[in-house]
Design an enzyme around this catalytic site. Structure first.
Site, short mmCIF file in Angstrom:
data_model
loop_
_atom_site.label_atom_id
_atom_site.label_comp_id
_atom_site.label_asym_id
_atom_site.label_seq_id
_atom_site.Cartn_x
_atom_site.Cartn_y
_atom_site.Cartn_z
N SER A 1 -1.49 -38.81 18.65
CA SER A 1 -1.52 -38.81 17.19
C SER A 1 -1.03 -37.46 16.68
O SER A 1 -0.39 -36.71 17.42
CB SER A 1 -2.93 -39.14 16.69
OG SER A 1 -2.92 -39.41 15.31
N ASN A 2 -1.32 -37.14 15.43
CA ASN A 2 -0.90 -35.85 14.87
C ASN A 2 -1.94 -35.38 13.85
O ASN A 2 -2.94 -36.06 13.61
CB ASN A 2 0.50 -35.97 14.25
CG ASN A 2 0.52 -36.98 13.13
OD1 ASN A 2 -0.11 -36.80 12.10
ND2 ASN A 2 1.24 -38.08 13.34
#
Ligand code: CTP
Ligand code: CA
Length: 225
Positions: A33-34
């Site tokens: 993810s980020n």
């Protein structure tokens, strides 16, 4: 109708906003993810609703309260966000893609938790669909707005995205500056338009950025009515 009578400038405008990160599963306990918090997209959705728009917010996994009066569609992966955004595109007048979509996902999601073995480990990834570019290809009456998160050569990269994704406007965001971008309540952005014009905004709250953005979008939308 009530919004029209009270003079809200986006009364009747159907706005589709995407926000937050996506999550790409590796196995039952891990994902890629980020750092996107979803705050910018949620601020846009809330401000648009206050100004009378009919708002759908497509949200990746975030820890935020859904804005009052906004339809929220929760998604996890880029694949799911892709499906929802394409499905709802035809019914939108304005689309604002503030989401930080994962660019790559694991080619295979392991059914069981992976065990550690060798000293080095290579994870095979594949590109996710570029949702915004696909919307750009399908664009008819819609006003299409993207974001560009950059850490270098901000304007050059943002201009390229504006053209290649067939956008009407891009919000360029230098995420390396403290007080801009990820996980904070403020942002420093520039608006870039198709005719090459640019506008630099000061450091301000994401709600103020949202309202400035909607100030610019509103006349573009009214032209299409
Ligand atoms: N975007 C998208 N689908 C993707 C990747 C990005 O819809 N798979 C959208 C984002 O929501 C954003 C815009 O494209 O509005 C730009 O995202 P950004 O990450 O800045 O650019 P990319 O095109 O992914 O290129 P790069 O990450 O290499 O800079
Ligand atoms: Ca990207």
């Amino acid at each position: 109708a009530e919004d029209v009578l009270t003079g809200k400038d986006l009364a009747g405008c159907r706005i589709l906003v995407s926000a937050g990160p996506t999550r790409e599963e590796i196995d039952p306990v891990r994902y890629l993810s980020n750092r996107s918090s979803g705050r910018m997209g949620f601020a846009i959705a809330a401000a648009a609703r206050r100004r009378g728009a009919i708002v759908t917010l497509v949200a990746g996994p975030v820890q935020l309260m859904p804005p009052a009066g906004v339809e929220v569609v929760s998604v996890v992966s880029a694949r799911q966000m892709h499906e929802v955004m394409l499905g709802r595109f035809a019914a939108a007048d304005v689309v604002i893609k503030a989401a930080a979509v994962a660019d790559y996902r694991p080619m295979i999601r392991q059914q069981q938790k992976m065990k550690k073995k060798s000293e080095e480990f290579i994870l095979d990834l594949e590109k996710t669909p570029d949702i915004l570019a696909e919307l750009g290809q399908r664009k008819a009456h819609q006003i299409l707005v993207g974001f560009a998160a950059e850490t270098e050569d901000l304007l050059e990269h943002a201009r390229k995205k504006l053209v290649s994704k067939n956008l009407d406007m891009i919000v360029a965001n230098d995420v390396s500056i403290p007080g801009a971008g990820f996980d904070v309540d403020t942002n420093i952005v520039r608006f870039i338009y198709r005719n090459g014009e640019m506008e630099n905004l000061e450091l301000m709250s994401k709600t103020d950025v949202a309202n400035h953005l909607l100030d610019r979008i509103c006349p573009l939308w009214k032209k299409t009515c």
